[in-house]
Design an enzyme around this catalytic site. Structure first.
Site, PDB file in Angstrom:
ATOM      1  N   LYS A  33       0.823  -1.212   0.000  1.00 32.39           N
ATOM      2  CA  LYS A  33       0.000   0.000   0.000  1.00 32.39           C
ATOM      3  C   LYS A  33       0.857   1.262   0.000  1.00 32.39           C
ATOM      4  O   LYS A  33       0.515   2.240  -0.663  1.00 32.39           O
ATOM      5  CB  LYS A  33      -0.973   0.010   1.170  1.00 32.39           C
ATOM      6  CG  LYS A  33      -0.347   0.243   2.529  1.00 32.39           C
ATOM      7  CD  LYS A  33      -1.398   0.365   3.613  1.00 32.39           C
ATOM      8  CE  LYS A  33      -0.756   0.604   4.959  1.00 32.39           C
ATOM      9  NZ  LYS A  33       0.005   1.852   5.051  1.00 32.39           N
ATOM     10  N   THR A  34       1.985   1.228   0.732  1.00 32.69           N
ATOM     11  CA  THR A  34       2.854   2.417   0.751  1.00 32.69           C
ATOM     12  C   THR A  34       3.436   2.659  -0.634  1.00 32.69           C
ATOM     13  O   THR A  34       3.479   3.797  -1.118  1.00 32.69           O
ATOM     14  CB  THR A  34       3.988   2.243   1.790  1.00 32.69           C
ATOM     15  OG1 THR A  34       3.403   1.943   3.055  1.00 32.69           O
ATOM     16  CG2 THR A  34       4.820   3.502   1.903  1.00 32.69           C
ATOM     17  N   ASP A 212      -3.670   7.712   4.098  1.00 34.54           N
ATOM     18  CA  ASP A 212      -3.178   6.366   4.390  1.00 34.54           C
ATOM     19  C   ASP A 212      -3.905   5.845   5.638  1.00 34.54           C
ATOM     20  O   ASP A 212      -4.345   6.633   6.476  1.00 34.54           O
ATOM     21  CB  ASP A 212      -1.666   6.456   4.643  1.00 34.54           C
ATOM     22  CG  ASP A 212      -1.006   5.101   4.743  1.00 34.54           C
ATOM     23  OD1 ASP A 212      -1.589   4.121   4.237  1.00 34.54           O
ATOM     24  OD2 ASP A 212       0.090   5.020   5.321  1.00 34.54           O
ATOM     25  N   GLU A 213      -4.026   4.530   5.778  1.00 33.01           N
ATOM     26  CA  GLU A 213      -4.641   3.905   6.960  1.00 33.01           C
ATOM     27  C   GLU A 213      -6.031   4.481   7.236  1.00 33.01           C
ATOM     28  O   GLU A 213      -6.382   4.827   8.371  1.00 33.01           O
ATOM     29  CB  GLU A 213      -3.739   4.091   8.201  1.00 33.01           C
ATOM     30  CG  GLU A 213      -2.320   3.575   8.048  1.00 33.01           C
ATOM     31  CD  GLU A 213      -2.219   2.055   8.096  1.00 33.01           C
ATOM     32  OE1 GLU A 213      -3.259   1.382   8.052  1.00 33.01           O
ATOM     33  OE2 GLU A 213      -1.090   1.543   8.162  1.00 33.01           O
ATOM     34  N   GLN A 243      -8.049  -4.498   9.148  1.00 28.56           N
ATOM     35  CA  GLN A 243      -7.057  -4.035  10.123  1.00 28.56           C
ATOM     36  C   GLN A 243      -7.567  -2.847  10.929  1.00 28.56           C
ATOM     37  O   GLN A 243      -6.791  -2.071  11.468  1.00 28.56           O
ATOM     38  CB  GLN A 243      -5.741  -3.665   9.423  1.00 28.56           C
ATOM     39  CG  GLN A 243      -5.045  -4.856   8.795  1.00 28.56           C
ATOM     40  CD  GLN A 243      -3.669  -4.506   8.262  1.00 28.56           C
ATOM     41  OE1 GLN A 243      -2.732  -4.262   9.013  1.00 28.56           O
ATOM     42  NE2 GLN A 243      -3.535  -4.478   6.939  1.00 28.56           N
ATOM     43  N   ARG A 589       1.987  -9.616  10.780  1.00 30.39           N
ATOM     44  CA  ARG A 589       3.252  -8.886  11.007  1.00 30.39           C
ATOM     45  C   ARG A 589       4.428  -9.793  10.643  1.00 30.39           C
ATOM     46  O   ARG A 589       5.553  -9.325  10.458  1.00 30.39           O
ATOM     47  CB  ARG A 589       3.422  -8.473  12.485  1.00 30.39           C
ATOM     48  CG  ARG A 589       2.388  -7.520  13.084  1.00 30.39           C
ATOM     49  CD  ARG A 589       2.122  -6.307  12.255  1.00 30.39           C
ATOM     50  NE  ARG A 589       0.986  -6.542  11.373  1.00 30.39           N
ATOM     51  CZ  ARG A 589       0.742  -5.849  10.269  1.00 30.39           C
ATOM     52  NH1 ARG A 589       1.543  -4.892   9.891  1.00 30.39           N
ATOM     53  NH2 ARG A 589      -0.306  -6.122   9.516  1.00 30.39           N
TER      54      ARG A 589
END
Length: 682
Positions: A33-34, A212-213, A243, A589
């Site tokens: 995503k980044t 973002d997020e 998430q 993670r």
């Protein structure tokens, strides 16, 4: 242009090229995503010719913002004005610096942190638990409720008291020109609402906005974004409904679930190819999250191939668990694995104690993320308070912290007398001491103390004058003038505290070197905006809560406490779907190996309890057993809800009723018990 697209897959490429209108990019864990968001920013600027200064990219941590800035700049040809890429709170800080005068406030305000906030609250009211008041004030601000609104809402006596504290707290902030974290966004939104021309101008400036997020945004942040997009519809959000784990602090999963309803004509893209984790890890993560009903739906697809199966550690108690985990970590370290590539995660902070002891016995270095932060240590808070007073003589809050550091023989009674006299004269403590004659000051405090105070304020003023000559040398002048290291002479931990002070001095000099034009105010505000994840650096294994691990990745992950009551947390008001999302976040993670640990019993809250294995083992396909099916509630105490007949009410309590959840709801003074499925959350 080739540089922008060379590392993107088809889904990412399509998302990057959709430049106009509202865009929702559903990005699974480890799906790049980044890479997608920074590539889209570079595409707007380099390929479409959008001025970088007309873009705004918002995220949630300084760490993420720094990484994104670096990656975006590597893809651009040095634009004349760099794009604004920062956290929501940093955007609010910058916006207020330019516009807070419209609220008749000075722009040399200081941002207080959580610790400062609690100290102010405790001084106003020490009877009601300070964390409760702090939490309620935060909720009021994020719901745009004034103290008057809070009074009107308050039914129980203690909530009337909290509303009164809120009123006094706000008055204190205003009087001392302070703002808290919530103000950074709440005041920004208020300015845009009260000044339509400013809102129009700001929206026209930031023609292309990315977030973002997005699953972590709350109601106020959504409203702010709607204001920022009032002149256009070019909002691109990247996030993952699976998430969304911050419901307890106000984040609304509905923001991402209903994005297409908030912004008409939305284009939706799914990023499902996972570049982080091995196939066995993704298999258990996918299996677990599929049990959630409230999700938009996607499946993580492995790109790194197979690997080790997920390991399950069965232990009799927490001490055996600690020994086993320490042994496995020692083996990894002996095989050449870097300590920084290993992390131990837990749902409940208190579980870290036994693991810490196990690691200590095995001589394994660890870093507790989310423990006492460097900037929260007393000696560092003292230094920061000195700098605050030097930049703003009228900061009574900080002045009182340092008035007796180093010791100046002043007792609490003397300080209180001076503060009351300053308030009676409608001035700050600093100004009162400076302007009051020595004789009048001696009428309040002892003769010796009066002289000491006069020297103290004179020294502060003299140090403040040196800033214009050399910011770099300021920190040496500060130490030479006040001998701050002497505060800790003779203390058992004197050496550690002085090492911390020297590290702070080094950080200050480094800041000045990197940003020579920056003011002391900017240095202070940068410190206040530090986050938990800014601690992750250096050679040691990491221990942290699952919440703190979000956005991070490690080669080897150990998750402890997979028992009913710990992961998932169960009980009144718990949200099983959010607990499942926490499990999903913790699993994803891991890059290479994932170890899930549970104990048959733990010593907790003063007694040893037998525990049941977490249902998540079964749901993730890791063991057989009867599936525990419960109808989920996304409701918790304090939520506003709507019923078709009774209208709007507030949830007072949540309890089980068979496989359903029953809500006790207050409808304008009338309390009713209603099943969760018959109401909707506002």
């Amino acid at each position: 242009m080739e540089k922008i697209f060379e590392k993107l897959n088809d889904s990412q490429t399509r998302a990057v090229k959709q430049s106009e209108g509202p865009v929702l990019i559903l990005a699974g864990a480890g799906s790049g995503k980044t890479t997608t968001i920074v590539s889209r920013l570079a595409y707007l600027v380099e390929s479409l010719g959008i001025p970088a200064s007309n873009t705004l990219t918002l995220t949630f941590t300084n760490k993420a913002a720094k990484e994104m800035r670096e990656r975006a700049s590597a893809m651009m040809n040095n634009p004349a004005y760099p794009p604004l890429l920062c956290t929501f709170h940093k955007f609010g800080l910058l916006f207020l610096k330019f516009n807070i005068h419209l609220l008749n406030r000075q722009n040399n305000f200081v941002v207080i942190d959580t610790d400062d906030k609690k100290r102010i609250i405790k001084k106003i009211n020490s009877e009601i638990p300070t964390p409760l008041i702090a939490s309620e004030i935060s909720r009021y601000k994020n719901s745009l409720l004034t103290p008057d609104d809070a009074y009107k809402q308050a039914e129980a006596f203690n909530y009337q008291q909290i509303a009164k504290v809120y009123e006094e707290y706000e008055a204190y902030l205003l009087e001392n020109n302070l703002v808290d974290f919530d103000d950074l966004i709440a005041l920004t939104y208020r300015l845009l609402v009260e000044n339509p021309e400013l809102a129009k101008k700001t929206s026209q400036k930031y023609n292309y906005i990315m977030v973002d997020e997005y699953q972590d945004t709350n109601e106020l942040q959504l409203k702010l974004l709607q204001k920022l997009c009032s002149e256009h519809n070019n909002l691109c959000v990247v996030g993952d409904d699976d998430q969304s784990i911050y419901g307890w602090r106000g984040a609304h999963i509905r923001n991402i679930m209903e994005f297409d309803q908030d912004f008409a004509g939305t284009s939706i893209f799914k990023l499902e190819e996972n570049y982080r984790s091995r196939e066995p890890i993704l298999k258990v993560a996918n299996s677990l999250i599929e049990h959630n009903r409230s999700r938009l739906g996607k499946k993580l697809l492995p790109t790194r191939g197979g690997g080790e199966d997920v390991t399950i550690l069965n232990s009799n108690d927490e001490n055996e668990e600690a020994r086993k985990i320490a042994a496995k970590i020692s083996k990894l370290l002996d095989s050449g694995v870097s300590a920084a590539d290993i992390a131990v995660l837990y749902r409940v902070n208190v579980l870290s104690r036994s693991i810490e002891e196990g690691l200590n016995r095995s001589g394994i270095n660890y870093k507790l993320v989310g423990g006492l932060r460097f900037y929260d240590r007393a000696e560092i808070k003292d230094l920061i308070s000195y700098i605050r007073v030097i930049t703003n003589f009228h900061d009574d809050f900080s002045f009182k912290r340092i008035i007796n550091k180093p010791k100046r023989g002043l007792g609490k009674a003397s300080v209180d007398k001076i503060e009351m006299a300053a308030h009676a004269n409608d001035t700050s403590i600093f100004e009162f001491i400076k302007k009051t004659s020595l004789a009048d000051l001696e009428a309040l405090v002892r003769k010796k103390n009066a002289k000491t105070l006069k020297v103290f304020v004179k020294d502060i003023a003299n140090v403040a004058k040196t800033i214009t000559d050399s910011t770099y040398n300021f920190i040496d002048i500060l130490e030479d003038t006040f001998h701050l290291k002497d505060i800790y002479k003779g203390m058992p931990d004197e050496a550690d505290r002085i090492l911390n002070m020297d590290e702070f001095y080094g950080l200050f000099r480094d800041f000045v070197k990197k940003t020579p034009e920056a003011s002391l105010d900017e240095f202070l505000n940068e410190l206040t905006l530090q986050s938990e994840q800014d601690q992750v650096e250096g050679e040691s294994i990491y221990m942290m809560s699952i919440h703190a691990s979000k956005g991070l990745e490690f080669d080897h992950i150990f998750i402890i406490g997979l028992e009913e009551g710990f992961l998932p947390l169960v009980g009144d008001g718990s949200d099983l779907e959010e607990e499942r999302r926490l499990g999903y976040v913790s699993f994803t993670r891991a890059k290479d190996t994932l170890t899930l640990s549970h104990a048959a019993s733990r010593f907790y809250k003063g007694r040893r309890s037998d525990l049941q294995k977490s249902r998540f083992f079964n749901e993730a396909g890791l063991c057989e057993g009867s599936l525990i099916v419960e109808k989920n509630t996304a409701f918790k105490k304090g939520d506003l809800v709507r019923h078709k007949i009774f209208g709007t009410g507030r949830v007072n309590g949540v309890s089980k009723s068979g496989r359903e959840f029953k809500l006790n709801i207050n409808f304008a003074g009338t309390k009713r018990d209603i099943l969760a499925s018959f109401v909707e959350r506002l």
